[in-house]
Motif scaffolding. Structure first.
Motif, PDB file in Angstrom:
ATOM      1  N   ALA A  21       0.711  -0.911  -0.206  1.00  0.00           N
ATOM      2  CA  ALA A  21      -0.411  -0.145   0.212  1.00  0.00           C
ATOM      3  C   ALA A  21       0.742   1.093   0.268  1.00  0.00           C
ATOM      4  O   ALA A  21       2.065   1.097  -0.006  1.00  0.00           O
ATOM      5  CB  ALA A  21      -0.780  -0.353   0.989  1.00  0.00           C
ATOM      6  N   LYS A  22       0.414   2.443   0.252  1.00  0.00           N
ATOM      7  CA  LYS A  22       1.297   3.654  -0.206  1.00  0.00           C
ATOM      8  C   LYS A  22       1.434   3.845   1.553  1.00  0.00           C
ATOM      9  O   LYS A  22       3.283   4.524   1.529  1.00  0.00           O
ATOM     10  CB  LYS A  22      -0.172   4.672  -0.430  1.00  0.00           C
ATOM     11  CG  LYS A  22      -0.807   5.309  -1.285  1.00  0.00           C
ATOM     12  CD  LYS A  22      -1.969   6.399  -1.921  1.00  0.00           C
ATOM     13  CE  LYS A  22      -2.100   5.992  -2.657  1.00  0.00           C
ATOM     14  NZ  LYS A  22      -3.554   7.286  -2.779  1.00  0.00           N
ATOM     15  N   ASP A  23       1.159   3.221   2.515  1.00  0.00           N
ATOM     16  CA  ASP A  23       1.750   3.677   3.378  1.00  0.00           C
ATOM     17  C   ASP A  23       2.922   2.692   3.857  1.00  0.00           C
ATOM     18  O   ASP A  23       3.507   2.550   5.299  1.00  0.00           O
ATOM     19  CB  ASP A  23       0.880   4.190   4.156  1.00  0.00           C
ATOM     20  CG  ASP A  23       0.533   2.203   5.259  1.00  0.00           C
ATOM     21  OD1 ASP A  23       0.373   1.263   4.317  1.00  0.00           O
ATOM     22  OD2 ASP A  23      -0.227   1.971   5.644  1.00  0.00           O
ATOM     23  N   ARG A  24       3.551   1.575   2.496  1.00  0.00           N
ATOM     24  CA  ARG A  24       4.792   0.559   2.433  1.00  0.00           C
ATOM     25  C   ARG A  24       3.841  -0.592   3.665  1.00  0.00           C
ATOM     26  O   ARG A  24       4.937  -1.567   3.755  1.00  0.00           O
ATOM     27  CB  ARG A  24       5.409   0.984   2.581  1.00  0.00           C
ATOM     28  CG  ARG A  24       6.595   2.403   2.169  1.00  0.00           C
ATOM     29  CD  ARG A  24       5.951   2.407   0.359  1.00  0.00           C
ATOM     30  NE  ARG A  24       6.934   1.409   0.527  1.00  0.00           N
ATOM     31  CZ  ARG A  24       6.999   0.723  -1.375  1.00  0.00           C
ATOM     32  NH1 ARG A  24       6.365   1.479  -2.122  1.00  0.00           N
ATOM     33  NH2 ARG A  24       7.778  -0.078  -1.539  1.00  0.00           N
ATOM     34  N   SER A  25       2.776  -0.934   3.875  1.00  0.00           N
ATOM     35  CA  SER A  25       1.989  -1.371   4.468  1.00  0.00           C
ATOM     36  C   SER A  25       1.948  -2.613   3.180  1.00  0.00           C
ATOM     37  O   SER A  25       1.874  -2.538   2.110  1.00  0.00           O
ATOM     38  CB  SER A  25       0.785  -1.624   5.535  1.00  0.00           C
ATOM     39  OG  SER A  25       0.028  -1.032   4.586  1.00  0.00           O
ATOM     40  N   ASN A  58       3.178  -2.389  -7.282  1.00  0.00           N
ATOM     41  CA  ASN A  58       3.193  -2.940  -6.479  1.00  0.00           C
ATOM     42  C   ASN A  58       2.282  -4.526  -5.649  1.00  0.00           C
ATOM     43  O   ASN A  58       2.155  -4.189  -4.584  1.00  0.00           O
ATOM     44  CB  ASN A  58       2.287  -2.114  -5.295  1.00  0.00           C
ATOM     45  CG  ASN A  58       2.346  -0.224  -5.489  1.00  0.00           C
ATOM     46  OD1 ASN A  58       4.202  -0.584  -6.282  1.00  0.00           O
ATOM     47  ND2 ASN A  58       2.743   0.609  -4.943  1.00  0.00           N
TER      48      ASN A  58
END
Length: 73
Positions: A21-25, A58
């Protein structure tokens, strides 16, 4: 990876993806691919119960969802 997504879209097949995800999770999503344009795909996400847009770069893994009927004896 893009070829697998194209096949899933053509067959109306659900797939499970592992996604950054965008928050790197890292999340696991069950999706139905609606459209692919460039490096993004539009899909219905069964986790969020809404249409979402995903960056193909991603996506870490794709697994087709196979429904099997249960046999009761």
């Amino acid at each position: 990876m893009k070829e697998q997504l194209m096949r899933a879209m053509q067959r109306n097949q659900l797939v499970d993806i592992i996604y950054v995800a965008k928050d790197r999770s890292i999340t696991k999503r069950r999706i139905k691919v609606i459209a692919i344009a460039g490096n993004t795909l539009q899909a219905y996400c069964f986790v969020r119960h809404a249409k979402r847009e995903f960056k193909i770069d991603n996506i870490l893994a794709i697994t087709p969802v196979i429904h099997r009927e249960r046999v009761v004896i």
